[in-house]
Structure formats: C-alpha cells, structure tokens
Design a protein around this motif. Structure first.
Motif, PDB file in Angstrom:
ATOM      1  N   LYS A  19       0.825  -1.202   0.021  1.00 30.24           N
ATOM      2  CA  LYS A  19       0.205  -0.033  -0.051  1.00 30.24           C
ATOM      3  C   LYS A  19       1.051   1.171  -0.037  1.00 30.24           C
ATOM      4  N   GLU A  20       2.021   1.111   0.813  1.00 29.24           N
ATOM      5  CA  GLU A  20       2.743   2.433   0.949  1.00 29.24           C
ATOM      6  C   GLU A  20       3.704   2.647  -0.333  1.00 29.24           C
ATOM      7  N   THR A  23       1.818   4.318  -2.843  1.00 27.34           N
ATOM      8  CA  THR A  23       1.537   5.628  -2.619  1.00 27.34           C
ATOM      9  C   THR A  23       2.825   6.351  -3.084  1.00 27.34           C
ATOM     10  N   THR A  47       7.089   8.336   2.785  1.00 26.63           N
ATOM     11  CA  THR A  47       5.921   7.403   2.605  1.00 26.63           C
ATOM     12  C   THR A  47       6.062   6.103   3.150  1.00 26.63           C
TER      13      THR A  47
ATOM     14  N   LEU B  25      -1.236  14.376  -2.436  1.00 23.00           N
ATOM     15  CA  LEU B  25      -2.000  12.986  -2.376  1.00 23.00           C
ATOM     16  C   LEU B  25      -3.025  12.769  -1.366  1.00 23.00           C
ATOM     17  N   ARG B  27      -3.397  12.921   1.627  1.00 24.98           N
ATOM     18  CA  ARG B  27      -3.223  11.804   2.798  1.00 24.98           C
ATOM     19  C   ARG B  27      -2.866  12.520   4.145  1.00 24.98           C
ATOM     20  N   ARG B 170       0.108   3.275   8.028  1.00 24.40           N
ATOM     21  CA  ARG B 170       0.097   2.647   6.616  1.00 24.40           C
ATOM     22  C   ARG B 170      -0.561   3.816   5.729  1.00 24.40           C
ATOM     23  N   CYS B 172      -0.746   7.214   6.405  1.00 25.50           N
ATOM     24  CA  CYS B 172      -0.187   8.682   6.678  1.00 25.50           C
ATOM     25  C   CYS B 172       1.063   8.714   6.086  1.00 25.50           C
ATOM     26  N   PHE B 173       1.509   9.999   5.772  1.00 24.28           N
ATOM     27  CA  PHE B 173       2.726  10.309   5.595  1.00 24.28           C
ATOM     28  C   PHE B 173       3.473  10.603   6.807  1.00 24.28           C
ATOM     29  N   PHE B 174       4.830  10.404   7.024  1.00 26.38           N
ATOM     30  CA  PHE B 174       5.323  10.526   8.367  1.00 26.38           C
ATOM     31  C   PHE B 174       6.390  11.579   8.392  1.00 26.38           C
TER      32      PHE B 174
END
Ligand SMILES: Nc1ncnc2c1ncn2[C@@H]1O[C@H](COP(=O)(O)OP(=O)(O)O)[C@@H](O)[C@H]1O
Ligand SMILES: [Mg+2]
Lengths: 391, 280
Positions: A19-20, A23, A47, B25, B27, B170, B172-174
């Motif tokens: 999934k990531e 992205t 990401t 994106l 998110r 999963r 989120c961006f971090f």
C-alpha cells in the motif's frame, strides 16, 4: 531497479507494505518531487517509514541500493525521475529493449550518460544546470526527459558532500541498538503499552440508578474510572557485578513505568536465583526474603522478569553449593524450575550482546531452563519479551 | 497548492516535502518529535501560508473518536423531555458537530489539526481510519450521510508517548522533527527576534545546548523555553559577557528559571554547578 529497492527494504527488515509502495509511485507520478535523488530519498522515507527507529535501517538500505546508481552517474548527479519510474515498471517493452541494444546496451548507455554529465560540468562552470537538448541525445530518443537530468553542483547552498542517508543521523534511534538514555523513552513507551489495557472511563450503572432515584427520577449520570490494567510483575535483578550499570538502567526503566502496572515488585539476586533474594542491596545479608515465601505470597498470575547477564560458572546453576554468596542446599536450576512452575509467564532479559550468547555455557543453560525465552536488552528485544508476556 | 515555508516558521526541506506530499496525495501527515519542536505550529503556519482556515482538535486521554464526528446529547434530550421543552421533538437539536464534521462541510478546504493523538486511547486512531480514508460518515440518529465538500488537509501530531497502530500508520505520511541543531536553531531564533545581536545569540545557544546535556533532567529545555529565556535576556538587557565564562560549568546563567521549569531540575542544575565550582 526500484522494485529491487523495495525488496532491499524488506530484506533490511524495514516494515514496508505494498500500500505504501503504491503511494510512493503515486507521489512520483503526481510530481511531488523534482528530478533529484535527495528528494526521492525524502519522499520515499516519508511514505515508507513510519517510525524513526527504522530510519537508520532505511538509510543503510537506501545507501546500499543506490550506491550502484551513484557510481554510474557520479555522486554529484541527480537521477532523472522518469528514469526511476521506468525502472519501477521493471519490464521494458521489446521495442525499448531493442533500442537499448542498438545503443550498445544498458551499461554503455549509462556510461555515456555519465560522460555527458562530466562534459556538461566542465563546460558550464556553475552556469546552466541542465544537460543536453532533446532529440539529439540518445536519452531523448530512449524516452527520458533529457532536461530531467541535472547536475547537483549549485543545487543548494548548504548541500553537504555526504549524502543524508550516509550520515546515519538516526543511528541511535534504531531498535536494535542497546538501551541508553537517548532511546529509553521509546523503550518506556513499549513497556507502557504492555502495562496498559482498557479505556479510562465507563458508565457506573449502579450509581446512576441510585442517584437518579434520589433525584426524583431525573437522570443523574455517574462515570467511574474503568478498572485499571491488571498486569502484575515480579522483577528479579542480578546485582553486584559488571552488569550493574545495565541492570540499573532496566530498573529505572521499570520504575518509570511503575504507575502503569497494577503491581510491580523488585527483588535482587546474584548471578542465579537460589533460596533467598533481597529487596535492599545494601542490606543484602541482613534482610532477605525467602524465595519460597514469594511463591506463596504472589499469585501465579504474576509475570516474572529476570534481568541479568547469566554469565557465571555453570556450577553456580547446576550444583548444590554452587553459589558464590553462601552455601545453597539446592541448585539454582532447581529454584529456577520451581519458580517457572508457579509463574509460567516469565522472561529473562540479558544485557550481554546476543552474538555472545552461544559462546557462554551458563547462558545456554539458563536459556534452556527459561524455555528459550531470553531476550537482549535492546528495544527490539524488550518488545519481543513484552509481546510474549502479554499473550 | 504548495507549501514553500514562511517568514515565521523554519521548515527544513524534508519537512516541506512531506507537507506537499500530504497535500498533493490527500493523505494525513503524521508529525512526531519531542515537545516544543514546532509540531502544532506547523499546522498553523501551513494554514496561514495557504490562506485556509485552521480547525484544531486537541486530544485528551478521554477523547473518543466519535467526538470528532458528532455527539448525540441524549442526556439533555431526556432532561428536556422531562421538563416538557418543545425542542425535544427535533433530534438534530441534540446532535453536536465534531471537528471532523465541521472540516468536511466547511465552505472552503480547511487545514484540520488533530493535536497530540497519542494522548488518547490506543484504539482511537483505528476508530478514525474509515472516516479519514473515505472522508464521510453516517449519522445514525438523523439518517444523514456527511460527505466531504472538500477534503481537508490533515495534520496529526504525536509526542511519541504511545505506539500508533500499523493500519493507521500505513495511511499517513510520516515526518519526524529532530531537535534542531545549532544552525537551525539560530534560524528559528532569528524568526522570532530578527534584530538579536549575533554575540548574544551565540553565547545563549552555547548555554542552552549545554543545559540540555545536563544528565538526569526531567524536562530538557525545548525551543519554547529558549525563546522565553531570550525574551527575558533581551528585556533585562543582559550583555553577552554575562553568559560567557572560561569554564561555563561553574556559573549559573542569568534567568535560568526560564530554561528549567521543573523545580527538581533547577535544584539538580544548581547542585552540579556548585560541585563543579568546588572541584575547580
Ligand atoms: N521551526 C520553527 N520555526 C519557528 N518557530 C518554532 C519552530 N519550532 C518551534 N518553534 C517555536 O517553539 C514554540 C513551540 O512550538 P509548538 O508547535 O508548540 O511545539 P510542539 O507542538 O512540537 O510541542 C512555538 O511557539 C514556536 O514559536
Ligand atoms: Mg504541540
């Protein structure tokens, strides 16, 4: 090549999901980043990695994977994003393959690209950053945006010679390194997670009914704190040796989490568990607690945590009279087994580096007695131990 | 829409990139870091830079995910019915809109800050997953579907007290804000005190980073404390010399109470200085 990067991350035990990964691909397609490997590094990190404890693993995997690219293009060059994307697709069409072949193969193509970059550097002396013109360069023909290739010389004022990922700035946040004051908070967080269960408030139905009745039938709600967590721990710390510093650290760690446990009791021992333990190390000879008494006093729902290096002569574990402190009637192993019978949920935390364990006979013996449940005192080890205890 | 940093906030390149990834994106961006590293401020700055309203949802240990959607105030309704209030017939009178509802139905896109998510129960982030993904939810009491007019830009901050669930992460961006190094800190101070004398700033930062290294502090001074302290130094017109010392460990810096807010820390610090002086 990018798929290789994904696999490399997996190999390096960075927990990435498909999934990531998708992205990340989406981010590149939507041009979140420009044609720069630095930006690609940042985008892939934001990401794919959701815990700073894994940044260092990520950095190492990144460095390893992209080292090849750098030697091809030179460390100063940025990587065209279209090229990365192309690599992501992995399977080139037959026409593209044919094209690459006609240009002398992949290696040759990269070689030419690298040369181009160098010529460009020489010619432009800090002027234009862009290389080539469309149409004339084989890269254009191949479908790269030739203007996507950029030389990084004046990209950023304070750009350091060393790549971000090579600086290993997050090394001490890695879960596999030993516990220290820097990462103790992370460890504490894991411990708290283990200690906690349940939400803080619930409706106190009895009180509500009672109060509402007294209130002439008008509703009067009452909340009460939900039963606090039920985790009870007996902590046994090996004290009086080379491991004192480590042991103290773990002791601090547990006491910092003390309020989170329903019960937490400490006891000290030396090297191995025998018929006595003590609560105050300075008065170890005067004030002892009988191990049998502990087994009697604390219910079997308590969880045991031993902390010690388990490093001694095997006699100290296996022979009556083996203790270096006093004459023990029964062997340490007998006492250990007795305890484990009463408290089936037990772990041993060992501050010695895990790589050393196989070389120490006494560690092997205790590990065997513990049914294999010996863990290193790294964040990762602590986590495994807590996971076992909360089962 | 792109965040390029601002005059009032120092954002590193990787932070800006993470913000823009989150915007493009759509998110959430999860921002972690020790207290005082500018996590909350970031959301304010981005909102301001993009000219969008900011909605702030501050999380406490008792906050439930549902409160971000809406709350049905059954208790008031029951009371009203017992008191014969006519409002009681309209159920929507008792629906209290939460921050997420407000964010979804605002007339323009908004920046939504979910501040200190780690304060809440471990289940909290999971309970919000669906809503954050789909940006819609159902109100059972009124049989109404609340749907995003515009997807809000979501910032979530965490002080690192609690582990967050994987499924949540999963999505989120971090970004992890590291404690600023000296150079970055100079830039931050510059934003707040543009005219500050270079010598004073240099000495003050020396002292500040040394105090942070004192072993055993319960609460290390953060950016906020540094800024408070500098404000006092400037107000009292303390000269840079007062901060300078051949052996800095043997002086208590002026107005150090602004750096160490915890009484035990002040004692510890003073004792260490005292001991250093004795051993000189
Ligand atoms: N990068 C920065 N640029 C400008 N000011 C900052 C920065 N980081 C922190 N500050 C200052 O420090 C203070 C604390 O920031 P805050 O956002 O409340 O921290 P956090 O939410 O991480 O605890 C803010 O008032 C802000 O003025
Ligand atoms: Mg904050």
């Amino acid at each position: 090549m990018l798929t290789g990067f994904f696999l490399k991350l997996k190999q390096a035990k960075v927990p990435v999901s498909i999934k990531e990964w998708l992205t990340l691909m989406e981010g590149m397609q939507k041009k979140v980043i420009g044609p720069s490997i630095d930006e690609f590094y940042f985008l892939s990190r934001t990401t794919l990695v959701k815990d700073e404890a894994n940044f260092d693993k990520f950095d190492r995997a990144f460095a390893e994977h992209f080292k090849g690219v750098e030697t091809l293009l030179g460390a100063e060059a940025d990587i065209p994003i279209e090229w990365l994307l192309k690599q992501a697709e992995l399977n080139l069409t037959p026409e593209e393959k044919a094209l690459i072949e006609s240009l002398g193969g992949w290696e040759k193509l990269m070689e030419t690209l690298k040369k181009r970059l160098e010529e460009q550097k020489g010619r432009h002396q800090g002027g234009s950053k862009w290389i080539g013109t469309a149409g004339t360069s084989p890269f254009g023909a191949y479908g790269y945006n030739p203007e996507g290739v950029r030389i990084g010389q004046d990209r950023s004022r304070n750009r350091s010679a060393v790549k971000v990922w090579d600086q290993r700035e997050y090394r001490n946040l890695d879960g596999d390194t030993e516990l220290g004051t820097r990462n103790i908070k992370v460890a504490l967080r894991r411990l708290r997670k283990f200690a906690r269960d349940g939400a803080p408030e619930e409706l106190d139905l009895d009180a509500t009914i009672d109060k509402t009745a007294r209130n002439a039938g008008y509703l009067d709600l009452h909340m009460r704190p939900e039963r606090h967590n039920a985790v009870k721990v007996l902590l046994f710390l090996d004290i009086g040796g080379s491991m004192d510093d480590h042991v103290r650290l773990l002791e601090e760690l547990f006491s910092a989490a003390k309020t989170e446990f329903k019960h937490l009791e400490y006891f000290y021992f030396h090297n191995c568990l025998y018929d006595f333990v003590w609560k105050d190390n300075r008065r170890r000879h005067a004030e002892r607690t009988r191990t049998a008494e502990i087994m009697h006093k604390y219910g079997h729902d308590y969880k045991l945590v031993f902390v010690g290096d388990a490093t001694m002569s095997p006699y100290e574990i296996l022979q009556p009279g083996g203790s270096i402190e006093y004459h023990n009637e029964e062997a340490g192993a007998v006492w250990m087994r007795r305890m484990l019978d009463v408290y089936p949920r037990a772990v041993w935390l060992n501050p010695e580096p895990e790589q050393l364990w196989p070389y120490r006979q006494s560690i092997a013996v205790l590990r065997e007695i513990m049914g294999g449940r010996m863990y290193p005192t790294t964040i990762e080890g602590l986590e495994r131990a807590m996971r076992y205890l909360s089962k | 829409m792109r965040f390029k940093g601002s005059d009032t906030y120092v954002a590193t390149d990787d932070l800006k990139l993470a913000v823009n990834a989150a915007i493009t994106l759509q998110r959430p961006l999860l921002v972690k870091g020790e207290p005082g590293t500018g996590k909350t401020k970031l959301a304010e700055e981005v909102a301001q830079a993009l000219g969008l309203p900011l909605l702030e949802w501050h999380i406490k240990s008792t906050t439930k995910a549902q409160q971000g959607l809406y709350e049905y105030d059954a208790v008031s309704r029951l009371r009203d019915s017992q008191l014969g209030d006519p409002r009681v017939h309209e159920i929507s009178n008792y629906i209290v809109k939460g921050m997420l509802w407000q964010a979804l139905t605002a007339d323009t896109p908004v920046v939504l800050l979910i501040d200190e998510v780690d304060k809440a129960d471990i289940e909290f982030p999971n309970d919000l997953l669906r809503e954050l993904d789909r940006m819609e939810f159902f109100v059972y009491e009124t049989r109404e579907l609340v749907k995003a007019k515009h997807r809000p830009i979501v910032f979530i901050t965490s002080n690192n007290e609690k582990e967050l669930p994987d499924a949540f992460l999963r999505r989120c961006f971090f970004h992890y804000i590291r404690f600023p190094d000296k150079e970055t800190m100079e830039r931050i101070v510059d934003v707040h005190f543009p005219g500050i004398k270079k010598t004073l700033l240099r000495e003050a930062l020396e002292v500040f980073f040394e105090v942070r290294e004192v072993p055993g502090l319960k609460k290390k001074p953060s950016t906020s404390e540094l800024l408070d302290w500098l404000k006092l130094l400037l107000a009292e017109d303390i000269p840079p010399d007062a901060l300078r010392s051949k052996d800095r460990k043997t002086i208590v810096p002026p107005l150090h109470g602004a750096l160490l807010k915890n009484e035990q820390d002040v004692h510890l610090f003073e004792r260490l200085v005292f001991m250093a002086r004795q051993n000189r």
